[in-house]
Design a protein around this motif. Structure first.
Motif, mmCIF file in Angstrom:
data_model
loop_
_atom_site.group_PDB
_atom_site.id
_atom_site.type_symbol
_atom_site.label_atom_id
_atom_site.label_comp_id
_atom_site.label_asym_id
_atom_site.label_seq_id
_atom_site.Cartn_x
_atom_site.Cartn_y
_atom_site.Cartn_z
ATOM 1 N N VAL A 82 0.851 -1.186 0.000
ATOM 2 C CA VAL A 82 0.000 0.000 0.000
ATOM 3 C C VAL A 82 0.889 1.239 0.000
ATOM 4 O O VAL A 82 1.763 1.382 0.867
ATOM 5 N N VAL A 83 0.688 2.105 -0.975
ATOM 6 C CA VAL A 83 1.371 3.394 -1.013
ATOM 7 C C VAL A 83 0.406 4.432 -0.453
ATOM 8 O O VAL A 83 -0.679 4.639 -1.006
ATOM 9 N N LEU A 84 0.799 5.048 0.645
ATOM 10 C CA LEU A 84 -0.035 6.061 1.272
ATOM 11 C C LEU A 84 0.413 7.430 0.763
ATOM 12 O O LEU A 84 1.573 7.826 0.968
ATOM 13 N N CYS A 85 -0.485 8.117 0.112
ATOM 14 C CA CYS A 85 -0.165 9.388 -0.542
ATOM 15 C C CYS A 85 -0.874 10.543 0.146
ATOM 16 O O CYS A 85 -1.966 10.383 0.705
ATOM 17 N N ALA A 86 -0.257 11.705 0.073
ATOM 18 C CA ALA A 86 -0.884 12.937 0.527
ATOM 19 C C ALA A 86 -1.226 13.788 -0.687
ATOM 20 O O ALA A 86 -0.572 13.693 -1.732
ATOM 21 N N ARG A 87 -2.233 14.607 -0.536
ATOM 22 C CA ARG A 87 -2.529 15.585 -1.557
ATOM 23 C C ARG A 87 -1.400 16.612 -1.605
ATOM 24 O O ARG A 87 -0.696 16.835 -0.609
ATOM 25 N N THR A 88 -1.222 17.246 -2.747
ATOM 26 C CA THR A 88 -0.220 18.313 -2.849
ATOM 27 C C THR A 88 -0.828 19.680 -2.592
ATOM 28 O O THR A 88 -0.109 20.670 -2.481
ATOM 29 N N ASP A 89 -2.160 19.727 -2.487
ATOM 30 C CA ASP A 89 -2.831 20.968 -2.117
ATOM 31 C C ASP A 89 -4.204 20.631 -1.553
ATOM 32 O O ASP A 89 -4.800 19.616 -1.928
ATOM 33 N N MET A 90 -4.681 21.461 -0.658
ATOM 34 C CA MET A 90 -6.029 21.316 -0.130
ATOM 35 C C MET A 90 -6.903 22.311 -0.891
ATOM 36 O O MET A 90 -7.230 23.391 -0.400
ATOM 37 N N ASP A 91 -7.241 21.958 -2.135
ATOM 38 C CA ASP A 91 -7.931 22.915 -2.994
ATOM 39 C C ASP A 91 -9.437 22.913 -2.761
ATOM 40 O O ASP A 91 -9.989 22.087 -2.031
ATOM 41 N N ALA A 92 -10.111 23.868 -3.391
ATOM 42 C CA ALA A 92 -11.543 24.049 -3.184
ATOM 43 C C ALA A 92 -12.333 22.823 -3.630
ATOM 44 O O ALA A 92 -13.353 22.480 -3.012
ATOM 45 N N ASP A 93 -11.892 22.163 -4.692
ATOM 46 C CA ASP A 93 -12.620 20.987 -5.174
ATOM 47 C C ASP A 93 -12.636 19.889 -4.121
ATOM 48 O O ASP A 93 -13.674 19.238 -3.900
ATOM 49 N N LEU A 183 -1.103 14.407 -6.171
ATOM 50 C CA LEU A 183 -0.704 13.552 -5.061
ATOM 51 C C LEU A 183 0.804 13.418 -4.991
ATOM 52 O O LEU A 183 1.513 13.645 -5.983
ATOM 53 N N THR A 184 1.296 12.996 -3.830
ATOM 54 C CA THR A 184 2.697 12.641 -3.672
ATOM 55 C C THR A 184 2.805 11.506 -2.671
ATOM 56 O O THR A 184 2.047 11.456 -1.690
ATOM 57 N N SER A 185 3.704 10.565 -2.910
ATOM 58 C CA SER A 185 3.872 9.424 -2.006
ATOM 59 C C SER A 185 4.543 9.877 -0.714
ATOM 60 O O SER A 185 5.449 10.713 -0.728
ATOM 61 N N VAL A 186 4.098 9.312 0.400
ATOM 62 C CA VAL A 186 4.619 9.692 1.706
ATOM 63 C C VAL A 186 5.291 8.510 2.398
ATOM 64 O O VAL A 186 6.413 8.613 2.896
ATOM 65 N N VAL A 187 4.610 7.381 2.439
ATOM 66 C CA VAL A 187 5.112 6.193 3.108
ATOM 67 C C VAL A 187 4.427 4.997 2.461
ATOM 68 O O VAL A 187 3.379 5.149 1.828
ATOM 69 N N MET A 188 5.008 3.825 2.573
ATOM 70 C CA MET A 188 4.364 2.626 2.047
ATOM 71 C C MET A 188 4.371 1.529 3.102
ATOM 72 O O MET A 188 5.166 1.561 4.050
ATOM 73 N N VAL A 189 3.474 0.573 2.931
ATOM 74 C CA VAL A 189 3.379 -0.552 3.855
ATOM 75 C C VAL A 189 3.290 -1.839 3.055
ATOM 76 O O VAL A 189 2.422 -1.980 2.187
ATOM 77 N N ALA A 190 4.202 -2.763 3.311
ATOM 78 C CA ALA A 190 4.114 -4.107 2.751
ATOM 79 C C ALA A 190 3.273 -4.953 3.688
ATOM 80 O O ALA A 190 3.449 -4.913 4.914
#
Length: 217
Positions: A82-93, A183-190
């Motif tokens: 599992v690749v846990l990703c964060a958004r690169t912006d907290m946009d209005a959408d 998105l951007t990858s932050v951490v992953m879990v095997a």
């Protein structure tokens, strides 16, 4: 079993049995757990990518080939990654999508309730965007809340897990086309089942004593 017993039993798997796969129904439980993870002001600034085929795991393993080769076998031999990703912006959408989902789920008895939730969430987003100037870091903190939830939940399902920061996010983001998705990858879990070379499964768990980490006032 008491939840504390799962916490004491859980360990970081250092090797996986490539012949064993996690059942689909167990994966669905873990996906549900991730979806219901807590986040500040219910901001949910995340996306989770699951890989379970040899081809998809090989794509993720590309991010370990420069300085993080020790993690390649874990990725390739795990049942799922599992690749846990964060958004690169907290946009209005995104903010509108969260608010509309809350509305659909019946969280607002009145229009004033909806407006109040929107104002509160935007206050914190703008606080981190403009005042503290750490919006990306704040969003990544929420991803780590999901990570902790996933690790403990995996143990309750009899699944071993290995969280990993040892990969090149630039390589992984490019391989998965994450930037184009905001998105951007932050951490992953095997995720999978310990293999015979998982030395950590045989070692006693070690944590600082309670007296060192708890203070009652």
């Amino acid at each position: 079993m008491n939840i504390a017993e799962y916490a004491k039993r859980r360990h970081t798997a250092k090797a996986f049995d490539p012949s064993r796969s996690i059942p689909d129904e167990t994966i669905e439980v873990l996906r549900t757990v991730l979806r219901h993870s807590p986040s500040s002001v219910n901001s949910q600034p995340w996306h989770f990518i699951f890989a379970n085929s040899d081809e998809s795991k090989a794509r993720i393993a590309k991010a370990t080939q420069s300085g993080f080769a020790y993690n390649e076998a874990k990725i390739r031999n795990a049942s799922h990654v599992v690749v846990l990703c964060a958004r690169t912006d907290m946009d209005a959408d995104h903010l509108d999508a969260v608010l509309n989902q809350e509305q659909s789920d019946g969280r607002f008895a009145t229009s004033q309730g909806r407006e109040g939730q929107s104002n509160s969430r935007n206050h914190y987003v703008n606080l981190h965007r403009f005042d503290q100037k750490d919006l990306q870091h704040w969003m990544e903190k929420q991803v780590y809340l999901a990570l902790g939830t996933l690790l403990l939940s995996a143990e309750t399902q009899g699944v071993n897990a290995c969280p990993m920061e040892g990969f090149d996010p630039r390589v992984l983001d490019a391989e998965l086309g994450l930037h184009a998705q905001g998105l951007t990858s932050v951490v992953m879990v095997a995720l999978g089942y310990s293999g015979s070379e998982d030395f950590n499964a045989k070692l006693p768990k070690s944590r600082l004593p309670s007296v060192s980490i708890f203070t009652d006032i």
